[in-house]
Write an enzyme that holds these catalytic residues in place. Structure first.
Site, PDB file in Angstrom:
ATOM      1  N   LYS A 110      11.621  16.656  -7.189  1.00 31.86           N
ATOM      2  CA  LYS A 110      12.168  17.194  -5.934  1.00 31.86           C
ATOM      3  C   LYS A 110      12.682  18.557  -6.019  1.00 31.86           C
ATOM      4  CE  LYS A 110      13.437  12.802  -3.696  1.00 31.86           C
ATOM      5  NZ  LYS A 110      14.493  12.109  -3.087  1.00 31.86           N
ATOM      6  N   LYS A 196      -1.933   6.988  -0.437  1.00 34.40           N
ATOM      7  CA  LYS A 196      -0.702   6.139   0.030  1.00 34.40           C
ATOM      8  C   LYS A 196      -0.424   6.201   1.250  1.00 34.40           C
ATOM      9  CE  LYS A 196       3.776   4.464  -1.894  1.00 34.40           C
ATOM     10  NZ  LYS A 196       4.483   4.756  -2.820  1.00 34.40           N
ATOM     11  N   LYS A 199       4.474   8.763   6.097  1.00 36.01           N
ATOM     12  CA  LYS A 199       4.762   9.574   7.193  1.00 36.01           C
ATOM     13  C   LYS A 199       4.284  10.962   7.072  1.00 36.01           C
ATOM     14  CE  LYS A 199       8.433   7.529   7.353  1.00 36.01           C
ATOM     15  NZ  LYS A 199       9.645   6.855   7.279  1.00 36.01           N
TER      16      LYS A 199
END
Ligand code: TRP
Length: 345
Positions: A110, A196, A199
């Site tokens: 991240k 995968k 969104k």
């Protein structure tokens, strides 16, 4: 005694079929045999840049969507309505080593994502995210934590933290929670079946559980079947994904079996496979949409229910924090402090 389960979900916008089949469906089933605690983790959402209005709305949205999919309202809580999670985070942070947090791959990923976006600010919250997660878990003394494989390292950290707490204070207080990895169907993107379902890839890549039926049908109809680079004799990623969706969303196997037989004999019509997938997906999601419409019929009650169940669950968290404060030497109740002072000073 019934075993306890805890799991949490980030309040990220719309729920797609991959989220449902990968986590929520399993959570619903576990409610039959376990005492379950399911949290929507808004404190965690604060670890990355976010919009305050959106956060508040997506928390409620996901809570309602979870209920529509079959999560019992009594099992559901909003993390920040149980602020004891943050108090426990502080205490557990003091038995978590800097080194083990530095080794967490999610932090590395991240913070890299942020750097890639030329974001130079990386918060300590992102670094201590796993301690908050350990607090989410340990505060309810669960036996099992159903999660995806990507959370394995975080659960391992929670086990270490529980252990170190017990060791440091000479108690057998926290039990080590175990990750529960359930076999879940692999759900890939419709438009790029090598990835995968997610969104972030864009609209045509995922099926949102609560989207309009016609939108779902159209996405399935235009799903990629064969991109031409599949080795002879192998099923293409797109067709495999459609079969996998068909199986995961069907209540019985006969359509799957007959289409698979067609595939084996070289007679499969992609249009028939797509029709089948669209029908089972719509049959599944229409049930959730109907339930959601019912819930939305009384919005005030709906919000109050979520707050009330969070308040009820908070009592358990408060009890843990009271005991942890006692164990770790923090200030006691006024009465206990008076008694102790009279004795010791
Ligand atoms: N980190 C988890 C995720 O990204 C969410 C989460 C927060 C969680 N607290 C938890 C999961 C406690 C299980 C238990 O999916």
């Amino acid at each position: 005694m019934q075993q306890r389960i805890l799991s949490c979900i980030q309040p990220t916008g719309e729920m797609h079929l991959g989220n449902y089949l990968g986590a929520v469906q399993n959570w619903v089933k576990l409610q039959e045999n376990y005492e379950c605690f399911y949290g929507v983790v808004d404190y965690h959402a604060q670890t990355m840049p976010y919009n305050t209005e959106d956060l508040r709305d997506s928390v409620m949205k996901i809570a309602v969507n979870l209920m529509a999919c079959g999560i019992n309202k009594e099992n559901l809580f909003i993390q920040s309505l149980v602020p004891e999670h943050t108090e426990l985070t502080w205490i557990l942070g003091c038995v978590t080593s800097y080194g083990e947090l530095s080794r967490q791959t999610q932090f590395k990923d991240k913070s890299q994502q942020l750097e890639d976006k030329s974001e130079t600010f990386i918060s300590t919250g992102l670094f201590t995210y796993p301690v908050l997660q350990a607090a989410d878990i340990l505060i309810y003394h669960p036996h099992l934590v159903p999660v995806g494989k990507d959370q394995e390292q975080h659960i391992e950290l929670s086990r270490n933290v529980a252990n170190r707490f017990n060791h440091t204070f000479g108690v057998e207080y926290f039990q080590e929670p175990k990750a529960l990895f359930t076999e879940i169907p692999k759900v890939q993107s419709l438009a790029d079946p090598t990835k995968k379902m997610s969104k972030s890839l864009g609209d045509k890549h995922y099926i949102a559980v609560f989207e309009d039926e016609n939108v779902t049908r159209k996405k399935v109809k235009t799903a990629v079947t064969d991109s031409g680079d599949t080795p002879a004799g192998e099923m293409s990623a797109g067709v495999a994904n459609l079969f996998s969706l068909l199986k995961a969303c069907s209540t019985e196997n006969s359509l799957y079996d007959s289409l698979m037989a067609d595939y084996d004999s070289g007679n499969l019509k992609y249009s028939a496979l797509k029709q089948g997938v669209a029908d089972v997906v719509v049959a599944l999601t229409n049930g959730f949409k109907a339930r959601k419409a019912e819930l939305m019929g009384n919005k005030k009650q709906l919000v109050e229910q979520i707050y009330d169940s969070s308040a009820a669950i908070r009592l358990k968290a408060q009890n843990t924090v009271r005991e942890v404060r006692e164990i770790t030497g923090l200030a006691q109740s006024k009465e206990a402090a008076v008694e102790r002072f009279l004795k010791n000073f």
